[in-house]
Design a protein around this motif. Sequence first.
Motif, PDB file in Angstrom:
ATOM      1  N   VAL A  92       0.837  -1.207   0.000  1.00  0.00           N
ATOM      2  CA  VAL A  92       0.000   0.000   0.000  1.00  0.00           C
ATOM      3  C   VAL A  92       0.868   1.253   0.000  1.00  0.00           C
ATOM      4  O   VAL A  92       0.622   2.211  -0.742  1.00  0.00           O
ATOM      5  CB  VAL A  92      -0.944   0.002   1.224  1.00  0.00           C
ATOM      6  CG1 VAL A  92      -1.605   1.362   1.409  1.00  0.00           C
ATOM      7  CG2 VAL A  92      -2.003  -1.073   1.066  1.00  0.00           C
ATOM      8  N   ILE A  93       1.913   1.229   0.830  1.00  0.00           N
ATOM      9  CA  ILE A  93       2.819   2.390   0.891  1.00  0.00           C
ATOM     10  C   ILE A  93       3.438   2.649  -0.479  1.00  0.00           C
ATOM     11  O   ILE A  93       3.457   3.788  -0.976  1.00  0.00           O
ATOM     12  CB  ILE A  93       3.918   2.157   1.959  1.00  0.00           C
ATOM     13  CG1 ILE A  93       3.294   2.166   3.357  1.00  0.00           C
ATOM     14  CG2 ILE A  93       5.017   3.220   1.847  1.00  0.00           C
ATOM     15  CD1 ILE A  93       4.218   1.652   4.441  1.00  0.00           C
ATOM     16  N   ALA A  94       3.938   1.579  -1.102  1.00  0.00           N
ATOM     17  CA  ALA A  94       4.580   1.729  -2.413  1.00  0.00           C
ATOM     18  C   ALA A  94       3.566   2.176  -3.464  1.00  0.00           C
ATOM     19  O   ALA A  94       3.850   3.044  -4.297  1.00  0.00           O
ATOM     20  CB  ALA A  94       5.223   0.406  -2.827  1.00  0.00           C
ATOM     21  N   PHE A  95       2.383   1.579  -3.406  1.00  0.00           N
ATOM     22  CA  PHE A  95       1.347   1.903  -4.393  1.00  0.00           C
ATOM     23  C   PHE A  95       0.964   3.385  -4.297  1.00  0.00           C
ATOM     24  O   PHE A  95       0.880   4.086  -5.302  1.00  0.00           O
ATOM     25  CB  PHE A  95       0.116   1.030  -4.161  1.00  0.00           C
ATOM     26  CG  PHE A  95      -0.968   1.233  -5.185  1.00  0.00           C
ATOM     27  CD1 PHE A  95      -1.003   0.481  -6.345  1.00  0.00           C
ATOM     28  CD2 PHE A  95      -1.950   2.203  -4.997  1.00  0.00           C
ATOM     29  CE1 PHE A  95      -1.995   0.678  -7.300  1.00  0.00           C
ATOM     30  CE2 PHE A  95      -2.946   2.404  -5.937  1.00  0.00           C
ATOM     31  CZ  PHE A  95      -2.969   1.641  -7.089  1.00  0.00           C
ATOM     32  N   THR A 145       0.963  11.110 -16.043  1.00  0.00           N
ATOM     33  CA  THR A 145       0.181  10.431 -15.012  1.00  0.00           C
ATOM     34  C   THR A 145      -0.963  11.358 -14.589  1.00  0.00           C
ATOM     35  O   THR A 145      -0.986  12.542 -14.950  1.00  0.00           O
ATOM     36  CB  THR A 145       1.057  10.103 -13.792  1.00  0.00           C
ATOM     37  OG1 THR A 145       1.604  11.318 -13.282  1.00  0.00           O
ATOM     38  CG2 THR A 145       2.177   9.144 -14.151  1.00  0.00           C
ATOM     39  N   ALA A 146      -1.859  10.831 -13.793  1.00  0.00           N
ATOM     40  CA  ALA A 146      -3.041  11.623 -13.404  1.00  0.00           C
ATOM     41  C   ALA A 146      -2.660  12.822 -12.544  1.00  0.00           C
ATOM     42  O   ALA A 146      -3.296  13.875 -12.628  1.00  0.00           O
ATOM     43  CB  ALA A 146      -4.039  10.735 -12.662  1.00  0.00           C
ATOM     44  N   SER A 147      -1.618  12.689 -11.728  1.00  0.00           N
ATOM     45  CA  SER A 147      -1.219  13.823 -10.881  1.00  0.00           C
ATOM     46  C   SER A 147      -0.788  15.002 -11.750  1.00  0.00           C
ATOM     47  O   SER A 147      -1.109  16.158 -11.454  1.00  0.00           O
ATOM     48  CB  SER A 147      -0.096  13.415  -9.924  1.00  0.00           C
ATOM     49  OG  SER A 147       1.043  12.979 -10.629  1.00  0.00           O
ATOM     50  N   VAL A 148      -0.079  14.719 -12.832  1.00  0.00           N
ATOM     51  CA  VAL A 148       0.377  15.778 -13.739  1.00  0.00           C
ATOM     52  C   VAL A 148      -0.802  16.307 -14.567  1.00  0.00           C
ATOM     53  O   VAL A 148      -0.958  17.517 -14.740  1.00  0.00           O
ATOM     54  CB  VAL A 148       1.498  15.245 -14.668  1.00  0.00           C
ATOM     55  CG1 VAL A 148       1.887  16.290 -15.711  1.00  0.00           C
ATOM     56  CG2 VAL A 148       2.713  14.847 -13.842  1.00  0.00           C
ATOM     57  N   ASN A 162       0.651   8.853  -6.284  1.00  0.00           N
ATOM     58  CA  ASN A 162       0.563  10.287  -5.972  1.00  0.00           C
ATOM     59  C   ASN A 162       1.732  11.121  -6.467  1.00  0.00           C
ATOM     60  O   ASN A 162       1.621  12.338  -6.528  1.00  0.00           O
ATOM     61  CB  ASN A 162       0.477  10.499  -4.447  1.00  0.00           C
ATOM     62  CG  ASN A 162      -0.820   9.985  -3.883  1.00  0.00           C
ATOM     63  OD1 ASN A 162      -1.840   9.986  -4.550  1.00  0.00           O
ATOM     64  ND2 ASN A 162      -0.775   9.528  -2.646  1.00  0.00           N
ATOM     65  N   GLU A 163       2.864  10.506  -6.762  1.00  0.00           N
ATOM     66  CA  GLU A 163       4.094  11.262  -7.006  1.00  0.00           C
ATOM     67  C   GLU A 163       3.902  12.273  -8.154  1.00  0.00           C
ATOM     68  O   GLU A 163       3.304  11.962  -9.177  1.00  0.00           O
ATOM     69  CB  GLU A 163       5.232  10.287  -7.343  1.00  0.00           C
ATOM     70  CG  GLU A 163       6.612  10.843  -7.097  1.00  0.00           C
ATOM     71  CD  GLU A 163       7.053  11.829  -8.153  1.00  0.00           C
ATOM     72  OE1 GLU A 163       7.683  12.829  -7.794  1.00  0.00           O
ATOM     73  OE2 GLU A 163       6.746  11.606  -9.341  1.00  0.00           O
ATOM     74  N   TYR A 164       4.434  13.486  -7.951  1.00  0.00           N
ATOM     75  CA  TYR A 164       4.222  14.541  -8.944  1.00  0.00           C
ATOM     76  C   TYR A 164       5.528  15.100  -9.533  1.00  0.00           C
ATOM     77  O   TYR A 164       5.642  15.218 -10.751  1.00  0.00           O
ATOM     78  CB  TYR A 164       3.426  15.687  -8.317  1.00  0.00           C
ATOM     79  CG  TYR A 164       3.280  16.891  -9.223  1.00  0.00           C
ATOM     80  CD1 TYR A 164       2.374  16.870 -10.282  1.00  0.00           C
ATOM     81  CD2 TYR A 164       4.062  18.022  -9.046  1.00  0.00           C
ATOM     82  CE1 TYR A 164       2.251  17.955 -11.135  1.00  0.00           C
ATOM     83  CE2 TYR A 164       3.939  19.110  -9.897  1.00  0.00           C
ATOM     84  CZ  TYR A 164       3.042  19.079 -10.932  1.00  0.00           C
ATOM     85  OH  TYR A 164       2.929  20.154 -11.776  1.00  0.00           O
ATOM     86  N   VAL A 165       6.502  15.416  -8.674  1.00  0.00           N
ATOM     87  CA  VAL A 165       7.684  16.156  -9.144  1.00  0.00           C
ATOM     88  C   VAL A 165       8.413  15.407 -10.250  1.00  0.00           C
ATOM     89  O   VAL A 165       8.713  15.966 -11.314  1.00  0.00           O
ATOM     90  CB  VAL A 165       8.646  16.455  -7.960  1.00  0.00           C
ATOM     91  CG1 VAL A 165       9.943  17.087  -8.464  1.00  0.00           C
ATOM     92  CG2 VAL A 165       7.977  17.389  -6.958  1.00  0.00           C
TER      93      VAL A 165
END
Lengths: 418, 278
Positions: free
Chosen positions: B202-205, B226-229, B210-213
Amino acid sequence: MTTLMSLPSLRAGARALGVAAVFAVAVPGAAHAQAKETLSFAAATFAESGRGDKLKLWVEKFNKSQSAIEVQPLALPFSTLAKTVFTQMGGGAGPDLVRFDLIDYYAAAQAQRILPLDADIKASDYKLTEPNKYLVIDGKRYGVPFEISNYQLIYNPQLLKGGKPPATFDEFLTAAKDATSDQVFGFAYRATMAESNGFWQDLCNFVYGFGGRWSDDQGNLTINSPKVVEGVIAYKKMYDLGATPKGADAATYRRMFWEKKLAMEIDNGGVAGIFSQQAPDLPLQAAPSPFPTRAQGLILAPLAINSNTKHKEAAVTFVKWMMQPENQKDLQAILGAANVATVIERTPEELAARPWLKVYDDQSPHSVPQLVKGFEARTPEIQQVILEQVLRVLQGGAEPQKAMDQAQRLVSTRVLRK
Amino acid sequence: MKTTTLDWRQALLMIVILGMLGITAFPIYWMLVTSTTASTDLFASPPHLLPGLSQWHVFREVFNTTDVGNWLINSAIVAVGTTVLSLLLAVLPAYALSRFRFAGIAIVGLALFVTQMLPEAMLVVPLYAIFGQLSLLNTLTGLILVNTAFTVPVITWILKGAIDGVPIDIEEAASIDGCSRIGTVFIVVIPLIAPTLAATAVIAFFHGWNEYVFAQTLVSAPELHTASVGLAGFVGELSTPLHSVMAIGLMYTLPAVFFYLLVQRYVVAGMTAGSVKG
C-alpha cells in the motif's frame, strides 16, 4: 494467525503483478521515427480551456506551412512551469521553445539558458510594441513578446450603484462597499502567501497606481518611500472594508465575477478575454484603474529559445513565422485583450463588439513590469520579504511605514547583502 | 443497569466514530457536490449541500474531452510497477538485516535512508541528467525506477521489523527438512509476514500513484502523463475549470481510497508487526 491469502493466491497475484510490471517496461517512450524535424514548445497557455485549444490550432497552422519542421505544443502546469523547465535545462535538455514569465526570462537569460536572438530578429524589420524594450538585457535580446497584457479595472455595471465605474480611490472604496451584499462582493484581490505571485501582482497595481516604485532609475531601493507606503495603506483600506472575499484564490473570484457574484476586479487582459469568449452574456466593461496615476503592472510573457536546443534554425524559423503580421494578428485575436510582439491595429468590428479592448490597449504606455528594476532576477526573493511585511500590515496591524522600513532593511541586508 | 450504561457508552462511541468518519469523508463528498453543481449555483448563499442530479454529465464530458482515462492507466502502471519492484528489491535486504550479523550492518541500514534524507527537488536535476544518458526520460519505466528508489528503504525497514517477529525455530525446522535458505525465505517467511507485505504494498502503491515532481519533470510526452500531472495542468494561469478539476480529482482519489479500504486492516496489522515480540 491471519494470513492475507493462500500461497497459490499469492503466486497468482505475483504473476499478475509481474505481467503488469512487464507491461510497464514495455510501454514505448515518446521517441519514435519522425519524418520532420520536431521541436517542443512549452507554455502554460496551452493548458488553458478555450485559449489553449485555439493556440494549438495556431501552431498547427505553422506546421502545415512547413515541409521539414513540426512544432509540438507542450502544456505545462502554470505553477510549476519554470521549475520544470529549469530542471530540464539544468539536465542538458528541455523544450526547444519556451513561453516564460518575465521574471523567469531574466533568470534564464542571466544563467545563459536561452539564446540571444539579435542576429535573427532585427528590431528594424518590425514595428515592435513598446514593452519589447524590457526584453533587452545588457544590450542583448533573448526573446520576443508572446503576450503583453495590461491591467485595468473590469466591472459589472449591473452590480454597481449607477452602473458607473469609480474614477478615484475614494469612489472605489465607496463603490465596493455599496456593491457588497449577502450574495455579491464589491471587489476581490489576493492577500495570502498561498498565492504569493498573484498577491505580488495585485500589490504592484496598488503601489504603481499611487506612484510608487520598488527602486529608482539609479538602482536604489525605494521600498519604504512615501508613495509605496501610500499604496500599501490603500491595500489595507480595501482589506479592512469588508467588501472582499478574504482568502479566495484568483480562480475562485474570477469565477465569481463570471457568475455575477463580484462587481469589480483589477485584472489583466487575458482574463477579460476569457470572460468575453466563454461568458458572452456577462456585461463586462473596463475602465482605468481608480488610482491617482495610470501606472499599473504588466504581464509580459516572452518566447525564448532554449540554449540546449539541437534545432536552433528550426526554432528561429518558428519565431520568424510568429512575427509575420498575419500570424501576429491571429495570435492577438486568440489572446483576447492582449497585445503581441508587433503593433497590430484592432479592426472596427473588433472594437464595436468588445469596446473594452480599447481601454486595455490605451493602457500600454502606462504599464510597468512587476519586477524590481535593477534587481530583476532577484525579484522573487525581494517579493517574499515585501509580502511578509505587507501581511504584517494587513493581518497583524503593523504600522505601514514601519513595516516597509523593515522590508527595505531586510532586502538590503538579507537579499542584496549590503 | 450495567447493560444500560454499556449501551449508552457504545452509542456515544458510535456517534464519535460517525462524526470522525464524516469529517474524513466530507472533502470527498464536497468534491462530488462541487463537480455536480451548476456553474450559476457554485457561489450560491446558502451553498447547495447535495449533488446536482442534472449535472452528472460532467464526468462523461471530462472523459470525452480530456485524456483522463489514459492518465489513470499510466498512474496505475507506475503505481503497480513501483509496488512490485519495491517488494522484490526489499524482501532480501530486509531478511539480511534481520537474520545476519556482519561488519557494517548499521552503516548499510543507515545508507538505505540516503534517498530519504534529501528532498526530491534536490535530486531531480542530477536524476534528469542520468536518466537522459540512460534513455529513461519519457518512459514509465523511468518513473517506476525513481519511485522505487524512494520506497525501497522504508519498505525494507518495515519488513525487517516483521521478519524479526518470525520465530527462528520455524526456519530451523524448515532447514532440517531440507529447505535451502532462499527457499525458507520464500516458502516459510514470506507467507508469515503477508500482512506486512500488504501494508508495504500500500505504501509503495500510494507513492507511485501520488508522485508529482518526477512525473512532471522526467516525462514530457502528453500520452505518458500520469493523473497527478494531468490534474495539475487544469490549474491555469488565468482560469481553472472547477467542475473538471473536481470531477477528475474525484476519479483520481476514489480508486486509491477504495484500495486502501480493502486492505487497511492488513496495513494496521503490518505496521504493528514486530513491535511486540513474544
